[in-house]
Design a protein around this motif. Structure first.
Motif, short mmCIF file in Angstrom:
data_model
loop_
_atom_site.label_atom_id
_atom_site.label_comp_id
_atom_site.label_asym_id
_atom_site.label_seq_id
_atom_site.Cartn_x
_atom_site.Cartn_y
_atom_site.Cartn_z
N THR A 1 28.47 2.00 20.99
CA THR A 1 29.49 2.98 21.37
C THR A 1 30.85 2.75 20.70
OG1 THR A 1 30.01 1.64 23.32
CG2 THR A 1 28.43 3.46 23.60
N ARG A 2 31.08 1.56 20.16
CA ARG A 2 32.38 1.30 19.53
C ARG A 2 32.49 1.95 18.15
NH1 ARG A 2 34.15 -4.88 20.09
NH2 ARG A 2 36.08 -3.94 19.31
N MET A 3 31.40 2.45 17.64
CA MET A 3 31.37 3.15 16.35
C MET A 3 31.65 4.62 16.62
SD MET A 3 30.87 2.60 13.05
CE MET A 3 29.87 1.12 12.91
N LYS A 4 32.95 5.03 16.52
CA LYS A 4 33.33 6.38 16.90
C LYS A 4 33.54 7.31 15.71
CE LYS A 4 35.56 4.81 21.17
NZ LYS A 4 34.48 5.30 22.05
N ARG A 5 34.10 6.78 14.62
CA ARG A 5 34.42 7.63 13.48
C ARG A 5 33.39 7.56 12.36
NH1 ARG A 5 39.31 9.58 12.39
NH2 ARG A 5 38.03 10.87 11.04
N ARG A 6 32.32 6.81 12.59
CA ARG A 6 31.29 6.66 11.55
C ARG A 6 29.89 6.80 12.16
NH1 ARG A 6 33.64 4.63 6.99
NH2 ARG A 6 35.70 3.69 7.22
N ILE A 7 28.96 7.19 11.32
CA ILE A 7 27.55 7.23 11.71
C ILE A 7 26.79 6.31 10.77
CG2 ILE A 7 25.48 8.65 11.90
CD1 ILE A 7 27.22 10.98 12.72
N CYS A 8 26.32 5.18 11.31
CA CYS A 8 25.67 4.16 10.48
C CYS A 8 24.23 3.88 10.93
CB CYS A 8 26.47 2.86 10.52
SG CYS A 8 28.15 3.01 9.92
N ASN A 9 23.68 4.76 11.74
CA ASN A 9 22.35 4.49 12.30
C ASN A 9 21.25 5.34 11.69
OD1 ASN A 9 23.48 6.81 13.68
ND2 ASN A 9 21.82 6.64 15.17
N THR A 10 21.51 5.95 10.51
CA THR A 10 20.50 6.74 9.82
C THR A 10 19.96 5.94 8.64
OG1 THR A 10 21.76 8.72 10.41
CG2 THR A 10 19.99 8.98 8.80
N PHE A 11 18.64 5.80 8.58
CA PHE A 11 18.02 4.92 7.58
C PHE A 11 16.85 5.61 6.89
CE2 PHE A 11 19.99 2.11 10.66
CZ PHE A 11 20.55 1.11 9.87
N LEU A 12 16.52 5.05 5.73
CA LEU A 12 15.28 5.39 5.04
C LEU A 12 14.36 4.18 5.17
CD1 LEU A 12 14.04 7.64 3.20
CD2 LEU A 12 14.69 6.20 1.26
N THR A 13 13.12 4.40 5.59
CA THR A 13 12.19 3.29 5.74
C THR A 13 11.51 2.97 4.41
OG1 THR A 13 10.24 4.65 6.23
CG2 THR A 13 11.71 4.13 8.07
N LYS A 14 10.79 1.86 4.38
CA LYS A 14 10.07 1.46 3.16
C LYS A 14 9.01 2.47 2.78
CE LYS A 14 10.86 -3.49 3.75
NZ LYS A 14 10.25 -4.82 3.99
N ARG A 15 8.56 3.26 3.74
CA ARG A 15 7.55 4.30 3.47
C ARG A 15 8.18 5.63 3.09
NH1 ARG A 15 3.10 3.26 8.33
NH2 ARG A 15 2.76 1.03 7.89
N GLY A 16 9.52 5.65 2.95
CA GLY A 16 10.20 6.86 2.53
C GLY A 16 10.45 7.86 3.63
N ILE A 17 10.45 7.41 4.89
CA ILE A 17 10.69 8.30 6.03
C ILE A 17 12.14 8.14 6.48
CG2 ILE A 17 10.06 8.84 8.42
CD1 ILE A 17 7.28 7.65 7.77
N ALA A 18 12.84 9.26 6.63
CA ALA A 18 14.20 9.21 7.16
C ALA A 18 14.14 9.18 8.68
CB ALA A 18 14.99 10.43 6.69
N CYS A 19 15.03 8.40 9.27
CA CYS A 19 15.02 8.30 10.73
C CYS A 19 16.40 7.90 11.24
CB CYS A 19 13.98 7.28 11.19
SG CYS A 19 14.30 5.60 10.62
N SER A 20 16.61 8.16 12.51
CA SER A 20 17.84 7.79 13.20
C SER A 20 17.49 6.78 14.29
CB SER A 20 18.48 9.04 13.83
OG SER A 20 19.63 8.70 14.55
N VAL A 21 18.17 5.62 14.29
CA VAL A 21 17.87 4.54 15.23
C VAL A 21 18.60 4.77 16.54
CG1 VAL A 21 18.00 2.07 15.66
CG2 VAL A 21 17.48 2.90 13.35
N LYS A 22 17.85 4.89 17.64
CA LYS A 22 18.47 5.01 18.96
C LYS A 22 19.00 3.66 19.43
CE LYS A 22 16.62 7.55 22.22
NZ LYS A 22 17.61 8.63 22.39
N TYR A 23 18.15 2.65 19.40
CA TYR A 23 18.57 1.28 19.70
C TYR A 23 17.48 0.33 19.25
CZ TYR A 23 16.01 2.41 24.05
OH TYR A 23 15.07 2.83 24.97
#
Length: 535
Positions: free
Chosen positions: A433-455
């Protein structure tokens, strides 16, 4: 100077960029004398080299200058040739340009020419001959005398003098387009969207960049005329298309997308032949259509270099970031901050450089930057921050089923981790929650799948960290006949979550949300070196 043999992150670090010369005076230095001294030094290093002990044996290391990078006024001074707004001012080819009306006066433009009409490229022998014959009053192919760079051993003036990406593409063309779109002096033009600048600025400020982008978006209406090069780069590649889509007429948006995608490919750390071919097609189209869409007087040397030469220089010298002015301008800014007073400032600079070197050698931890503390090592990474109870929500049963558990007693929730196997890469989840002005939880996996990490989930029995992710369905963005802008994707979130080992997450993606009709854009970074290279 930067040492090409160092890996990119170390190559452009401030402590590794070499201060080779410094000038103090009321005006610019006499370049023939100043650069001539530099060339003599480099020739000695090329011939005799430096003898050092490596693995207990004396070894001679020789040095060679690969290329020099300058903005256009400095390039003209060092090469002793016509300024960028004069005839025959391109160092790569013999294009003279032509004079066209602009406003109440005239301007020199560099028109697009079909293959049969193009002027030939320059070469070392031709440049040397023109320099030797040219004078201030009688310039030969743009040259008004010799340059000390002719004496630099094993150095080709043409291939070793590329157009600068930072000043030419960003502070030059990209800034010009912003001015054209938003300045009130262009209000009668078809491309003018200055009356929508508040709406566009609202979209821009809605975007939350990842941690790799140091500067946050600023108000467009107040600041676009003095954006820094880093901000212009972010605008060109990430912000521009999502912010002006539906506002800028399509033919201008397509034209801008050609520039953005072409530059994106040339910034890559792995550029294939197909990438170079695609970049050539896009930048050629950008150059061809520039004078049809904007006043001919705006099609200057920077546009010419982008459309005609930049791809070939990447083919010879590597990606744009490996020979841009970014790291050197960064060092220049650090030098100016060390100067106090109006006396012998060179002594001040050298004392500060010496002090910095001593501190780095004796107190290296001071320069490591801000690091996370109290890390907990586990099997596949390190945990940062608090370890809390897993929330009981609609995902709880799914997690238990995937892990083969009957209850949540042996799993915990984690917000941040560090991947030791990825050079200490920091990974954030959406629950941080301390990350307010940025979004850093979107990743590309080794299999080439884009995803957003909840926790992240810590399994206490196996000591493994898992990531609870929401997969993202991606669709290529494209506009016009060339389908420009394909490096961007529009995103739709999947309804069902997935559970992955944290090792499966490979690289951060840009999550671009301009708050327009729920449309989300996703983009990969063009290279993998982060802010140290991609400013």
């Amino acid at each position: 100077m930067a040492v090409n043999e160092l890996n990119p992150c170390a190559r452009f670090a401030r402590e590794n960029v070499i201060l080779a010369g410094i000038w103090q005076g009321k005006g610019k230095p006499p370049f023939n004398t100043f650069i001539g001294s530099f060339c003599k030094l480099m020739n000695d290093l090329y011939d005799t080299g430096i003898t050092e002990k490596l693995n207990g044996e004396e070894t001679t290391v020789k040095l060679k200058v690969i290329c020099g990078i300058y903005d256009l006024p400095a390039k003209a001074a060092i090469l002793n040739m016509t300024q960028y707004n004069g005839s025959d001012s391109c160092i790569t080819c013999e294009e003279p340009g032509k004079t066209v009306k602009q406003g109440k006066g005239t301007s020199r433009c560099f028109p697009y020419r079909e293959t049969a009409e193009k002027y030939p490229n320059r070469n070392q022998a031709g440049v040397k001959l023109a320099m030797e014959r040219g004078t201030e009053r009688n310039r030969i192919k743009g040259f008004k005398g010799t340059s000390p760079l002719l004496d630099l051993k094993n150095f080709d003036i043409v291939s070793g003098t590329p157009p600068d990406y930072m000043h030419g593409v960003l502070l030059g063309v990209t800034k010009t387009l912003l001015y054209k779109w938003f300045s009130s002096t262009e209000s009668k033009k078809e491309y003018f969207i200055g009356d929508k600048v508040k709406l566009i600025s609202k979209r821009l400020n809605s975007i939350k960049p990842p941690e790799s982008m140091e500067r946050l978006p600023r108000d467009l209406e107040k600041n676009y005329t003095h954006f820094k090069a880093t901000e212009l780069q972010a605008w060109l590649i990430y912000y521009g298309i999502p912010c002006v889509e539906g506002i800028l007429p399509n033919k201008y948006l397509e034209h801008f997308a050609c520039l953005a995608e072409g530059v994106y490919f040339l910034l890559g750390d792995k550029i294939s032949k197909n990438d170079l071919q695609r970049a050539h097609i896009l930048l050629d189209a950008f150059f061809r259509n520039f004078s049809n869409l904007y006043p001919a007087g705006s099609c200057g040397l920077n546009v010419h270099n982008i459309g005609m030469h930049m791809v070939e220089y990447v083919r010879v010298l590597g990606p744009l970031w490996s020979w841009s002015c970014f790291p050197f301008e960064d060092c220049n800014s650090m030098i100016t901050k060390t100067v106090h007073g109006t006396g012998d400032v060179t002594k001040q600079v050298m004392k500060i450089k010496e002090a910095q070197a001593l501190l780095r050698n004796n107190l290296p931890l001071i320069f490591k930057g801000k690091n996370w503390k109290n890390l907990k090592p586990v099997a596949n990474c390190e945990i940062a921050g608090a370890i809390t109870e897993v929330p009981k929500d609609e995902n709880t049963n799914f997690i238990l089923e995937e892990l083969g558990l009957s209850d949540t007693s042996c799993i915990k929730k984690v917000d941040r981790v560090i991947m030791v196997m990825l050079n200490g890469k920091k990974m954030y989840s959406g629950s941080y929650t301390r990350m307010k002005r940025r979004i850093c939880n979107t990743f590309l996996t080794k299999r080439g799948i884009a995803c957003s990490v909840k926790y992240f989930i810590f399994h206490e029995q196996t000591q493994l960290i898992f990531a609870l992710v929401i997969p993202l369905y991606l669709t290529e963005y494209r506009i016009g006949e060339l389908r420009a802008g394909k490096y961007l994707f529009t995103s739709t979130a999947c309804d069902k979550c997935k559970l992955l080992l944290v090792n499966e997450l490979e690289e951060n993606l840009w999550y671009i949300d301009p708050k327009v009709n729920g449309k989300i854009f996703i983009a990969k970074m063009p290279n993998s070196y982060g802010h140290s290279v991609f400013k």
